[in-house]
Design a protein around this motif. Sequence first.
Motif, PDB file in Angstrom:
ATOM      1  N   LEU A   1     -43.704 -10.293  10.875  1.00  0.00           N
ATOM      2  CA  LEU A   1     -42.963 -10.794   9.715  1.00  0.00           C
ATOM      3  C   LEU A   1     -42.327 -12.153  10.002  1.00  0.00           C
ATOM      4  CD1 LEU A   1     -41.861  -9.915   6.857  1.00  0.00           C
ATOM      5  CD2 LEU A   1     -39.810  -9.159   8.066  1.00  0.00           C
TER       6      LEU A   1
ATOM      7  N   PRO B   1     -22.193  -3.228   8.476  1.00  0.00           N
ATOM      8  CA  PRO B   1     -21.968  -2.063   9.321  1.00  0.00           C
ATOM      9  C   PRO B   1     -23.191  -1.141   9.350  1.00  0.00           C
ATOM     10  CG  PRO B   1     -20.150  -2.406   7.794  1.00  0.00           C
ATOM     11  CD  PRO B   1     -21.239  -3.326   7.368  1.00  0.00           C
TER      12      PRO B   1
ATOM     13  N   VAL C   1     -22.816   1.830   7.258  1.00  0.00           N
ATOM     14  CA  VAL C   1     -23.037   1.700   5.817  1.00  0.00           C
ATOM     15  C   VAL C   1     -24.531   1.765   5.503  1.00  0.00           C
ATOM     16  CG1 VAL C   1     -22.794   0.162   3.829  1.00  0.00           C
ATOM     17  CG2 VAL C   1     -20.904   0.406   5.428  1.00  0.00           C
TER      18      VAL C   1
ATOM     19  N   MET D   1     -30.506   8.188   0.395  1.00  0.00           N
ATOM     20  CA  MET D   1     -31.922   8.100   0.016  1.00  0.00           C
ATOM     21  C   MET D   1     -32.685   9.324   0.529  1.00  0.00           C
ATOM     22  SD  MET D   1     -32.431   4.095   1.024  1.00  0.00           S
ATOM     23  CE  MET D   1     -34.201   3.962   0.836  1.00  0.00           C
TER      24      MET D   1
ATOM     25  N   PHE E   1     -35.930  -0.108   9.405  1.00  0.00           N
ATOM     26  CA  PHE E   1     -34.536  -0.546   9.383  1.00  0.00           C
ATOM     27  C   PHE E   1     -34.159  -1.207  10.707  1.00  0.00           C
ATOM     28  CE2 PHE E   1     -35.147   2.830   6.368  1.00  0.00           C
ATOM     29  CZ  PHE E   1     -34.639   2.254   5.217  1.00  0.00           C
TER      30      PHE E   1
ATOM     31  N   ILE F   1     -34.851  -4.808  10.505  1.00  0.00           N
ATOM     32  CA  ILE F   1     -33.740  -5.569   9.912  1.00  0.00           C
ATOM     33  C   ILE F   1     -32.698  -5.894  10.981  1.00  0.00           C
ATOM     34  CG2 ILE F   1     -31.795  -5.416   8.289  1.00  0.00           C
ATOM     35  CD1 ILE F   1     -34.272  -5.765   6.725  1.00  0.00           C
TER      36      ILE F   1
ATOM     37  N   PHE G   1     -41.076 -12.178   3.650  1.00  0.00           N
ATOM     38  CA  PHE G   1     -39.764 -12.016   4.286  1.00  0.00           C
ATOM     39  C   PHE G   1     -38.714 -11.583   3.262  1.00  0.00           C
ATOM     40  CE2 PHE G   1     -35.634 -14.001   5.207  1.00  0.00           C
ATOM     41  CZ  PHE G   1     -35.325 -13.347   6.390  1.00  0.00           C
TER      42      PHE G   1
ATOM     43  N   TYR H   1     -39.268  -8.034   2.145  1.00  0.00           N
ATOM     44  CA  TYR H   1     -38.931  -7.064   3.187  1.00  0.00           C
ATOM     45  C   TYR H   1     -37.425  -6.838   3.256  1.00  0.00           C
ATOM     46  CZ  TYR H   1     -39.279  -4.353   7.395  1.00  0.00           C
ATOM     47  OH  TYR H   1     -39.214  -3.318   8.286  1.00  0.00           O
ATOM     48  N   VAL H   2     -36.689  -7.952   3.278  1.00  0.00           N
ATOM     49  CA  VAL H   2     -35.228  -7.838   3.365  1.00  0.00           C
ATOM     50  C   VAL H   2     -34.673  -7.179   2.103  1.00  0.00           C
ATOM     51  CG1 VAL H   2     -33.070  -9.128   3.532  1.00  0.00           C
ATOM     52  CG2 VAL H   2     -35.015  -9.777   4.944  1.00  0.00           C
TER      53      VAL H   2
ATOM     54  N   PHE I   1     -35.605  -3.251   2.544  1.00  0.00           N
ATOM     55  CA  PHE I   1     -35.043  -2.437   3.618  1.00  0.00           C
ATOM     56  C   PHE I   1     -33.587  -2.723   3.944  1.00  0.00           C
ATOM     57  CE2 PHE I   1     -39.625  -1.950   4.329  1.00  0.00           C
ATOM     58  CZ  PHE I   1     -39.677  -0.570   4.238  1.00  0.00           C
ATOM     59  N   LEU I   2     -33.069  -3.856   3.457  1.00  0.00           N
ATOM     60  CA  LEU I   2     -31.629  -4.080   3.556  1.00  0.00           C
ATOM     61  C   LEU I   2     -30.993  -3.880   2.188  1.00  0.00           C
ATOM     62  CD1 LEU I   2     -29.271  -4.949   5.366  1.00  0.00           C
ATOM     63  CD2 LEU I   2     -29.776  -7.305   4.789  1.00  0.00           C
TER      64      LEU I   2
ATOM     65  N   ILE J   1     -32.063  -2.093  -0.573  1.00  0.00           N
ATOM     66  CA  ILE J   1     -32.017  -0.760  -1.196  1.00  0.00           C
ATOM     67  C   ILE J   1     -30.919   0.137  -0.597  1.00  0.00           C
ATOM     68  CG2 ILE J   1     -33.309   1.377  -1.628  1.00  0.00           C
ATOM     69  CD1 ILE J   1     -35.719  -0.254  -2.282  1.00  0.00           C
ATOM     70  N   PRO J   2     -30.798   0.205   0.748  1.00  0.00           N
ATOM     71  CA  PRO J   2     -29.694   1.036   1.261  1.00  0.00           C
ATOM     72  C   PRO J   2     -28.331   0.562   0.757  1.00  0.00           C
ATOM     73  CG  PRO J   2     -31.179   0.436   3.040  1.00  0.00           C
ATOM     74  CD  PRO J   2     -31.643  -0.316   1.833  1.00  0.00           C
ATOM     75  N   LEU J   3     -28.137  -0.781   0.724  1.00  0.00           N
ATOM     76  CA  LEU J   3     -26.846  -1.287   0.264  1.00  0.00           C
ATOM     77  C   LEU J   3     -26.640  -0.987  -1.221  1.00  0.00           C
ATOM     78  CD1 LEU J   3     -26.421  -4.714   2.096  1.00  0.00           C
ATOM     79  CD2 LEU J   3     -25.490  -2.482   2.674  1.00  0.00           C
TER      80      LEU J   3
ATOM     81  N   THR K   1     -27.901   1.452  -2.841  1.00  0.00           N
ATOM     82  CA  THR K   1     -27.651   2.890  -2.942  1.00  0.00           C
ATOM     83  C   THR K   1     -26.183   3.204  -2.685  1.00  0.00           C
ATOM     84  OG1 THR K   1     -29.848   3.186  -2.030  1.00  0.00           O
ATOM     85  CG2 THR K   1     -28.465   5.129  -2.152  1.00  0.00           C
ATOM     86  N   VAL K   2     -25.620   2.532  -1.686  1.00  0.00           N
ATOM     87  CA  VAL K   2     -24.204   2.737  -1.367  1.00  0.00           C
ATOM     88  C   VAL K   2     -23.342   2.318  -2.548  1.00  0.00           C
ATOM     89  CG1 VAL K   2     -22.301   1.925   0.075  1.00  0.00           C
ATOM     90  CG2 VAL K   2     -24.487   2.523   1.124  1.00  0.00           C
TER      91      VAL K   2
ATOM     92  N   ALA L   1     -17.731  -3.910  11.936  1.00  0.00           N
ATOM     93  CA  ALA L   1     -18.899  -3.093  11.627  1.00  0.00           C
ATOM     94  C   ALA L   1     -19.245  -2.116  12.746  1.00  0.00           C
ATOM     95  CB  ALA L   1     -20.100  -3.996  11.346  1.00  0.00           C
TER      96      ALA L   1
ATOM     97  N   GLY M   1     -17.891   2.736   2.246  1.00  0.00           N
ATOM     98  CA  GLY M   1     -18.938   1.784   2.621  1.00  0.00           C
ATOM     99  C   GLY M   1     -18.890   0.553   1.737  1.00  0.00           C
TER     100      GLY M   1
ATOM    101  N   VAL N   1     -18.361  -3.399   2.674  1.00  0.00           N
ATOM    102  CA  VAL N   1     -19.287  -4.454   2.259  1.00  0.00           C
ATOM    103  C   VAL N   1     -18.530  -5.590   1.573  1.00  0.00           C
ATOM    104  CG1 VAL N   1     -21.190  -5.003   0.695  1.00  0.00           C
ATOM    105  CG2 VAL N   1     -21.304  -2.970   2.131  1.00  0.00           C
TER     106      VAL N   1
ATOM    107  N   ILE O   1     -16.938  -7.687   4.214  1.00  0.00           N
ATOM    108  CA  ILE O   1     -17.976  -8.471   4.888  1.00  0.00           C
ATOM    109  C   ILE O   1     -18.448  -9.618   3.995  1.00  0.00           C
ATOM    110  CG2 ILE O   1     -20.355  -8.365   5.739  1.00  0.00           C
ATOM    111  CD1 ILE O   1     -18.268  -7.119   7.598  1.00  0.00           C
TER     112      ILE O   1
END
Lengths: 265, 292
Positions: free
Chosen positions: A74, A104, A107, A115, A138, A141, B23, B26-27, B30-31, B33-35, B37-38, B226, B266, B270, B273
């Motif tokens: 990537l 974090p 987080v 998920m 992950f 990342i 790029f 991808y970010v 994988f970065l 979607i989790p955020l 979701t939170v 963190a 969470g 964020v 941050i």
Amino acid sequence: MRRPPRVWRWAIFALAAVYFLVPLGAAAEFSLRQGESGYGAANYLEIARDPALRDALTSSLRIAFATIVITLALMVPTVVYVRLRLPRLGLLLEGVTVLPIVIPPVVMAAGMAFMQANFTDATSQWLFSSPLTALTPFYVILALPFTYRSLDAGLRAIDLQTLVEAARNLGAGWWTVLGRVILPNIRTAVLGAAFLTLALVLGEVVIARILLYVTFPVQVVETGQTSAGVSVALSLASLVLTWVLLLVLSFAGGRGRRRLVGGIA
Amino acid sequence: MARSRRVGGALRRAASLAGVVPFVLYVAVFLGIPLATVVAGAFRDGAGRFTLGNVRASLTSPQYTDAFGQSLLLAAWTSVVGAVFGVWLAYAVVTAREGGVLRRVVSTASGVLAYFGGVPLAFAFIAALGQTGLTTRWLQSAGVDLYAAGFRIDSITGIGLAYVYFQIPLMVILVTPALEGLRPQWREAAQNLGASAWGYWRHVGIPVLAPAVLGATLLLFGNAFAAYATALALVNGTIPLVPSQIQAALGGNVLVGQENVGLALGLDMVVVIAALMVGYALLQRRATRWLT
């Protein structure tokens, strides 16, 4: 640059040596204790005896390998492309890749746990079906900060524009340029990033633990509840091993003007 | 004619952005979607209905506000200590002989320690400064009893001491490029104009370096805020820091429906941050004015 006064240099080196070496020395001493008052390597050999540890290590090494491959696939083209074509995006790329240092992991893990529990589509089901598929994307990342820094420093040290133009004029396609011209020239940076990724995967506990995957570091912490010596031995061994790999690399890749290992240009 | 050229230019520019699409995607996945979701989960109750209750609880419940106070305090002092010693060490290394063993040792060790994630550090600190640790016993025989003085390795102070162990190396990594960017010509020019060593630092060195150093310190703050691995390994997470509160809420060893409060915590992290990163971006713009 002129050298600062001698005493200040020695003061910080002495301080750093004490602060950084004493805990490592204490850990080494502790890990070698055996029986009542003797010393031996029993704690280190536990990795060969304990199947749980061995399985966890195999699993983690597989994750590390996959993470390294995906991260490089990537990032190498992206960083090269931005340096060649979109130099003004460099600062933005730096900004995005620095995010994983401050976001974090707990987080990230919270989002992933949600998920894992609530996303029922086939892709998510597959993703969370094994530690390899769940953690690797992950960890890529998390590997971005030092991978970007390492590659960027590596590319700064070579005359990228000239190399690419020369190769293109000789009729090379883009993938040939990337694979046979650029990659060999930044191999120290690439290997440095790979070893740091290995360190990352062997040290990451937060996400794996919350998602209930048993990776090597999770198992090491687990083992520490009952036999602290084994945990100290194995975590120390993985730390020192990665460091030695990087140090050897810094000497092997010592050709060229700059030192690139460890994300420092 | 002119218009079609302009359109062509815009198209070319858009096409040239295509190279960063993988790029960005991808970010985002994988970065992002989790955020996302939170954030989404923070505003839902256990049954999936919209609520502000979680966020309110995360900001008002004493155990959480206490955790935020402790986390921020820990991040503040470990980032300042890490920054001071990190700059000092990096400067001593930058001025050392290029390609020397010392330089290689420090740069490679910085990489490993900054990114290893804290588990080995936790164990090393237990071995050194735990109740029966080597250093503890040495100090005891030298007449200094740490534990009698109230020190504990599994306290916030003890954890902070371990955090500094990865904060200093991270600072070394982050400021080394800036320190290397200080050109010798600037010092020479200043000296030719009659500046003393202090005058050079006061009017040239410090102003040029300040944005980069401050930016790096902000990253250190975020890094400590963190961080959780060290605490997890050191005390199994049982400490009043925000990450351990999040884990406790997620783990379900409290009330049902607490999960979403964990996500709200969470979200709070964020937000902290994000504020930090705005400051970092502004400083970074200033930093690149003189140092590239």
